[in-house]
Design a protein around this motif. Structure first.
Motif, PDB file in Angstrom:
ATOM      1  N   ALA A   1       0.864  -1.208   0.012  1.00 28.33           N
ATOM      2  CA  ALA A   1      -0.165   0.035   0.279  1.00 28.33           C
ATOM      3  C   ALA A   1       0.851   1.316   0.024  1.00 28.33           C
ATOM      4  O   ALA A   1       0.554   2.173  -0.593  1.00 28.33           O
ATOM      5  CB  ALA A   1      -1.027  -0.010   1.391  1.00 28.33           C
ATOM      6  N   GLY A   2       1.805   1.246   0.831  1.00 27.02           N
ATOM      7  CA  GLY A   2       2.948   2.473   0.846  1.00 27.02           C
ATOM      8  C   GLY A   2       3.378   2.743  -0.591  1.00 27.02           C
ATOM      9  O   GLY A   2       3.749   3.689  -0.953  1.00 27.02           O
ATOM     10  N   LEU A   3       3.880   1.688  -1.414  1.00 31.73           N
ATOM     11  CA  LEU A   3       4.603   1.652  -2.532  1.00 31.73           C
ATOM     12  C   LEU A   3       3.682   2.265  -3.583  1.00 31.73           C
ATOM     13  O   LEU A   3       3.887   3.240  -4.315  1.00 31.73           O
ATOM     14  CB  LEU A   3       5.214   0.494  -2.945  1.00 31.73           C
ATOM     15  CG  LEU A   3       6.422  -0.199  -1.965  1.00 31.73           C
ATOM     16  CD1 LEU A   3       6.875  -1.433  -2.590  1.00 31.73           C
ATOM     17  CD2 LEU A   3       7.144   0.877  -1.618  1.00 31.73           C
ATOM     18  N   ALA A   4       2.433   1.653  -3.385  1.00 29.82           N
ATOM     19  CA  ALA A   4       1.451   2.159  -4.435  1.00 29.82           C
ATOM     20  C   ALA A   4       1.168   3.573  -4.185  1.00 29.82           C
ATOM     21  O   ALA A   4       0.817   4.432  -5.365  1.00 29.82           O
ATOM     22  CB  ALA A   4       0.273   1.544  -4.362  1.00 29.82           C
ATOM     23  N   ALA A   5       1.037   3.991  -3.129  1.00 31.85           N
ATOM     24  CA  ALA A   5       1.020   5.375  -2.760  1.00 31.85           C
ATOM     25  C   ALA A   5       2.000   6.590  -3.225  1.00 31.85           C
ATOM     26  O   ALA A   5       1.646   7.305  -3.635  1.00 31.85           O
ATOM     27  CB  ALA A   5       0.564   5.711  -1.113  1.00 31.85           C
ATOM     28  N   GLY A   6       3.191   5.843  -3.031  1.00 30.89           N
ATOM     29  CA  GLY A   6       4.350   6.647  -3.407  1.00 30.89           C
ATOM     30  C   GLY A   6       4.406   6.695  -4.951  1.00 30.89           C
ATOM     31  O   GLY A   6       4.722   7.923  -5.476  1.00 30.89           O
ATOM     32  N   TYR A   7       4.114   5.705  -5.686  1.00 34.01           N
ATOM     33  CA  TYR A   7       3.776   5.929  -7.000  1.00 34.01           C
ATOM     34  C   TYR A   7       2.881   6.826  -7.558  1.00 34.01           C
ATOM     35  O   TYR A   7       3.238   7.813  -8.388  1.00 34.01           O
ATOM     36  CB  TYR A   7       3.401   4.533  -7.540  1.00 34.01           C
ATOM     37  CG  TYR A   7       3.284   4.461  -9.283  1.00 34.01           C
ATOM     38  CD1 TYR A   7       4.249   4.256 -10.166  1.00 34.01           C
ATOM     39  CD2 TYR A   7       1.987   4.683  -9.628  1.00 34.01           C
ATOM     40  CE1 TYR A   7       4.226   4.203 -11.313  1.00 34.01           C
ATOM     41  CE2 TYR A   7       1.782   4.755 -11.051  1.00 34.01           C
ATOM     42  CZ  TYR A   7       2.768   4.403 -12.036  1.00 34.01           C
ATOM     43  OH  TYR A   7       2.331   4.344 -13.100  1.00 34.01           O
TER      44      TYR A   7
ATOM     45  N   SER B   1      -8.636  -3.046  -1.045  1.00 35.25           N
ATOM     46  CA  SER B   1      -7.294  -2.279  -0.911  1.00 35.25           C
ATOM     47  C   SER B   1      -6.448  -3.002  -0.073  1.00 35.25           C
ATOM     48  O   SER B   1      -5.278  -2.299  -0.065  1.00 35.25           O
ATOM     49  CB  SER B   1      -7.750  -0.797  -0.264  1.00 35.25           C
ATOM     50  OG  SER B   1      -8.289  -1.176   1.012  1.00 35.25           O
ATOM     51  N   ALA B   2      -6.708  -4.024   0.782  1.00 33.29           N
ATOM     52  CA  ALA B   2      -5.776  -4.865   1.267  1.00 33.29           C
ATOM     53  C   ALA B   2      -5.095  -5.944   0.477  1.00 33.29           C
ATOM     54  O   ALA B   2      -4.362  -6.530   0.842  1.00 33.29           O
ATOM     55  CB  ALA B   2      -6.185  -5.460   2.590  1.00 33.29           C
ATOM     56  N   THR B   3      -5.439  -5.745  -0.963  1.00 26.95           N
ATOM     57  CA  THR B   3      -4.660  -6.706  -1.891  1.00 26.95           C
ATOM     58  C   THR B   3      -3.721  -6.330  -2.915  1.00 26.95           C
ATOM     59  O   THR B   3      -3.615  -4.966  -2.946  1.00 26.95           O
ATOM     60  CB  THR B   3      -5.708  -7.410  -2.546  1.00 26.95           C
ATOM     61  OG1 THR B   3      -6.135  -6.628  -3.445  1.00 26.95           O
ATOM     62  CG2 THR B   3      -6.684  -8.039  -1.707  1.00 26.95           C
ATOM     63  N   LEU B   4      -2.778  -6.876  -3.327  1.00 25.81           N
ATOM     64  CA  LEU B   4      -1.954  -6.377  -4.394  1.00 25.81           C
ATOM     65  C   LEU B   4      -2.628  -5.746  -5.558  1.00 25.81           C
ATOM     66  O   LEU B   4      -2.301  -4.743  -6.171  1.00 25.81           O
ATOM     67  CB  LEU B   4      -0.812  -7.587  -4.814  1.00 25.81           C
ATOM     68  CG  LEU B   4       0.265  -7.638  -4.039  1.00 25.81           C
ATOM     69  CD1 LEU B   4       0.762  -9.290  -4.293  1.00 25.81           C
ATOM     70  CD2 LEU B   4       1.254  -6.808  -3.860  1.00 25.81           C
TER      71      LEU B   4
END
Length: 351
Positions: free
Chosen positions: A14-20, A330-333
């Motif tokens: 989730a944090g990486l997707a947010a960063g993207y 949202s808790a999934t890849l």
């Protein structure tokens, strides 16, 4: 003390997707992650864990997960490698070994207090997930049992239980998969218990279908249509290949939940008793939100009330990746990317 537009707490999926998506919005941000290395919770799962979907359907935004040689459904180690590569590929500003202890209000900013220092942020995205907060039910006799007790987060391999009698508690995917893992080993006596009989999803349903079903349900609810029940109406457990093998071979002994733990095992509802060497609690998790306690936002069941991902009691705070209450799947890849995109857009509009 440092300042930025957005502090993201948690460097898992989730944090990486947010960063993207924050980068695509042109916002300044940092990702603070308690883990010493990339990979999030996936680096702490049991050895045989495989996901429910082919790699192409497990991708974060911008980069497809490559296939794993010889595997249709990738293992957890493959996911760890993918997340590490993702972080590096997009040069995301992740600070590992930086546990966040508290988030506090400070006039027009939020103060984020971490092991590595304090940040002043215009907004915060909490993406800490649930893995670090395992749930153990208040079962009678739990403190009396003299055998080994552990949670899903502590299970690694059947070799740790060779020639032992093990009771696996929990009727969800983790309980089913761990019970099957132990049973297929052939050197462990396994009893699988749950509050209600296990409900297996149809064998043609995997992670792809689960995401589509969950998304369709959310769309119907948002449009005011009747609740179809979504995935829960079909069953609880994805019938992955090892689980089907153990089930079809008659290796999984399933029983209703026991009445209590004794010093040497369990007492069943009919008064009979069974000895056990270990109990594995596959009883789920709760959101890891202790770092937000100072904001005093908690509602019923420990959740923070939200509109989408935005906290109702603190509009500068977003919660991402904790489950359907913070975005469908949202808790999934496969599901977190869409919600991360909407969150980044909302923050850009706010700022």
């Amino acid at each position: 003390m440092s300042s930025t537009d957005v502090v993201v707490i948690g460097g898992g999926q989730a944090g990486l997707a947010a960063g993207y998506h924050l980068r695509r919005q042109g916002l300044g941000f940092v990702v603070l992650d308690a883990g010493a290395v990339p990979g999030g919770a996936w680096q702490h799962t049991w050895d045989s864990l495989h996901l429910f979907s082919p790699a192409a359907y497990l991708s974060l935004p911008g980069r497809l997960m490559p296939t794993q040689a010889g595997e249709i459904y990738p293992g957890a180690g493959h996911v760890v490698d993918y997340l590490a590569d993702y972080e590096k590929r997009y040069d995301l500003p992740v600070q590992h070994g930086s546990r966040v202890n508290a988030v506090r209000r400070d006039t027009d900013r939020l103060m984020v207090e971490a092991d590595s220092g304090t940040w002043r942020a215009r907004t915060v995205i909490s993406a800490t997930g649930t893995w670090s907060r395992p749930f153990l039910p208040a079962v009678p006799g739990r403190s009396t049992f003299t055998g080994r007790q552990l949670h899903t987060v502590n299970y690694r391999s059947p070799t740790d239980f060779a020639e032992q009698r093990v009771i696996v508690v929990g009727g969800g995917n983790s309980g089913a998969q761990i019970a099957a893992d132990l049973a297929l080993d052939g050197h462990v006596e396994v009893t699988w218990v749950s509050q209600r009989p296990p409900r297996f999803l149809p064998e043609d349903i995997d992670g792809r279908a689960l995401f589509d079903i969950a998304t369709a349900r959310r769309r119907d609810l948002d449009a005011g249509r009747d609740d179809t029940g979504g995935v829960a109406s079909l069953g609880d457990i994805v019938a992955v290949p090892p689980l089907r093998t153990a089930r079809d071979a008659g290796l999984l002994t399933t029983k209703p939940m026991f009445a209590e733990l004794t010093a040497t095992g369990v007492r069943w509802a009919d008064g009979s008793q069974s000895d056990a060497d270990a109990v594995i609690w596959c009883t789920g998790f709760r959101p890891a939100l202790s770092h937000l306690a100072a904001l005093n936002l908690r509602g019923p069941r420990g959740h923070i009330p939200t509109d989408g991902t935005r906290a109702l009691g603190e509009p500068r705070l977003h919660l991402l990746g904790y489950g359907d209450w913070t975005g469908p799947a949202s808790a999934t890849l496969i599901g977190v990317g869409r919600t991360a995109r909407d969150t980044a857009r909302a923050i850009a509009q706010l700022l």
